[in-house]
Design a protein around this motif. Sequence first.
Motif, short mmCIF file in Angstrom:
data_model
loop_
_atom_site.label_atom_id
_atom_site.label_comp_id
_atom_site.label_asym_id
_atom_site.label_seq_id
_atom_site.Cartn_x
_atom_site.Cartn_y
_atom_site.Cartn_z
N ASP A 237 1.32 14.42 2.63
CA ASP A 237 -0.14 14.45 2.62
C ASP A 237 -0.73 13.20 1.96
N VAL A 238 -0.06 12.68 0.95
CA VAL A 238 -0.50 11.46 0.26
C VAL A 238 -0.38 10.26 1.19
N VAL A 239 0.76 10.14 1.86
CA VAL A 239 1.01 9.01 2.75
C VAL A 239 0.07 9.05 3.96
N SER B 149 -6.73 -2.21 -2.17
CA SER B 149 -6.23 -2.83 -3.40
C SER B 149 -4.82 -3.40 -3.25
N VAL B 150 -4.13 -3.09 -2.17
CA VAL B 150 -2.73 -3.52 -2.01
C VAL B 150 -2.49 -4.36 -0.76
N LEU B 151 -3.55 -4.76 -0.07
CA LEU B 151 -3.41 -5.58 1.13
C LEU B 151 -4.09 -6.94 0.95
N PRO B 152 -3.62 -7.95 1.65
CA PRO B 152 -4.26 -9.27 1.55
C PRO B 152 -5.56 -9.38 2.35
N VAL B 153 -5.90 -8.33 3.11
CA VAL B 153 -7.15 -8.28 3.86
C VAL B 153 -7.96 -7.09 3.35
N GLN B 154 -9.22 -7.06 3.70
CA GLN B 154 -10.08 -5.94 3.32
C GLN B 154 -10.37 -5.09 4.55
N ILE B 155 -10.43 -3.79 4.33
CA ILE B 155 -10.72 -2.84 5.40
C ILE B 155 -12.03 -2.16 5.01
N SER B 156 -12.99 -2.18 5.92
CA SER B 156 -14.28 -1.56 5.61
C SER B 156 -14.70 -0.63 6.75
N ASP C 277 8.57 14.75 6.93
CA ASP C 277 9.28 14.87 5.67
C ASP C 277 10.64 14.19 5.79
N ALA C 278 11.07 13.56 4.71
CA ALA C 278 12.37 12.89 4.68
C ALA C 278 12.90 12.96 3.26
N PRO C 279 14.22 12.86 3.11
CA PRO C 279 14.77 12.81 1.75
C PRO C 279 14.12 11.64 0.99
N GLY C 280 13.57 11.93 -0.16
CA GLY C 280 12.96 10.88 -0.97
C GLY C 280 11.52 10.57 -0.65
N GLY C 281 10.91 11.30 0.28
CA GLY C 281 9.50 11.03 0.57
C GLY C 281 9.08 11.37 1.98
N THR C 282 8.38 10.44 2.59
CA THR C 282 7.82 10.64 3.93
C THR C 282 8.34 9.56 4.87
N LYS C 283 8.90 10.00 5.99
CA LYS C 283 9.32 9.05 7.02
C LYS C 283 8.08 8.66 7.82
N PHE D 145 1.25 -3.40 6.33
CA PHE D 145 0.65 -2.10 6.04
C PHE D 145 1.64 -1.16 5.36
N LEU D 146 2.89 -1.17 5.82
CA LEU D 146 3.90 -0.31 5.19
C LEU D 146 4.17 -0.75 3.75
N GLY D 147 4.25 -2.06 3.53
CA GLY D 147 4.46 -2.57 2.19
C GLY D 147 3.28 -2.23 1.27
N GLY D 148 2.07 -2.31 1.81
CA GLY D 148 0.90 -1.93 1.03
C GLY D 148 0.93 -0.46 0.65
N ALA D 149 1.34 0.39 1.57
CA ALA D 149 1.42 1.83 1.29
C ALA D 149 2.47 2.10 0.21
N LYS D 150 3.58 1.39 0.26
CA LYS D 150 4.62 1.58 -0.77
C LYS D 150 4.10 1.16 -2.14
N LYS D 151 3.33 0.07 -2.20
CA LYS D 151 2.74 -0.35 -3.48
C LYS D 151 1.72 0.67 -3.97
N ALA D 152 0.95 1.23 -3.04
CA ALA D 152 -0.11 2.16 -3.42
C ALA D 152 0.42 3.45 -4.05
N VAL D 153 1.64 3.85 -3.71
CA VAL D 153 2.16 5.12 -4.23
C VAL D 153 2.96 4.93 -5.52
N LYS D 154 3.15 3.70 -5.97
CA LYS D 154 3.90 3.47 -7.22
C LYS D 154 3.08 3.82 -8.43
#
Length: 139
Positions: free
Chosen positions: A15-17, A29-36, A95-101, A130-139
């Motif tokens: 649900d978070v992802v 806050s975690v991407l080099p571009v802005q989304i509005s 769902d995946a081991p360790g998080g969300t696939k 985008f995937l890298g940004g999402a990984k940073k956002a959940v840390k």
Amino acid sequence: MPATTVETVIPAPRDVVYKLFSERDSLNSVLPVQISLKKPGAGSPSGVGAQYHIGLAGIGPTEETTELVPGEKMVYRVIAGAPVKRHVGTITFADAPGGTKVVYTMESEPSLPVPGALLEIGLKGLINAFLGGAKKAVK
């Protein structure tokens, strides 16, 4: 039409992802571009029909959310601001081991002559950002 798919596991509940991707501007806050958010969607700002501008200083594409299956799938298309005849992004969540696939696919038909292999490299780079940004956002 060139297409690229990248799969990864993001270490957070589904649900978070899902929310990070469906509420596109939550990644600012975690991407080099802005989304509005340019236009809210049906039922909620991030609902089907929501339009988001992605870029800097007004330059970049506008995406429209075309399908949402809460916690499972999101589909969008580029509607303006990019030299494409058609561009569709599909993101699925499980769902995946360790998080969300997350399986992220981009299909793009450029309006300019671009070699397919070069376009696929570009698409993979966008997906990975985008995937890298999402990984940073959940840390």
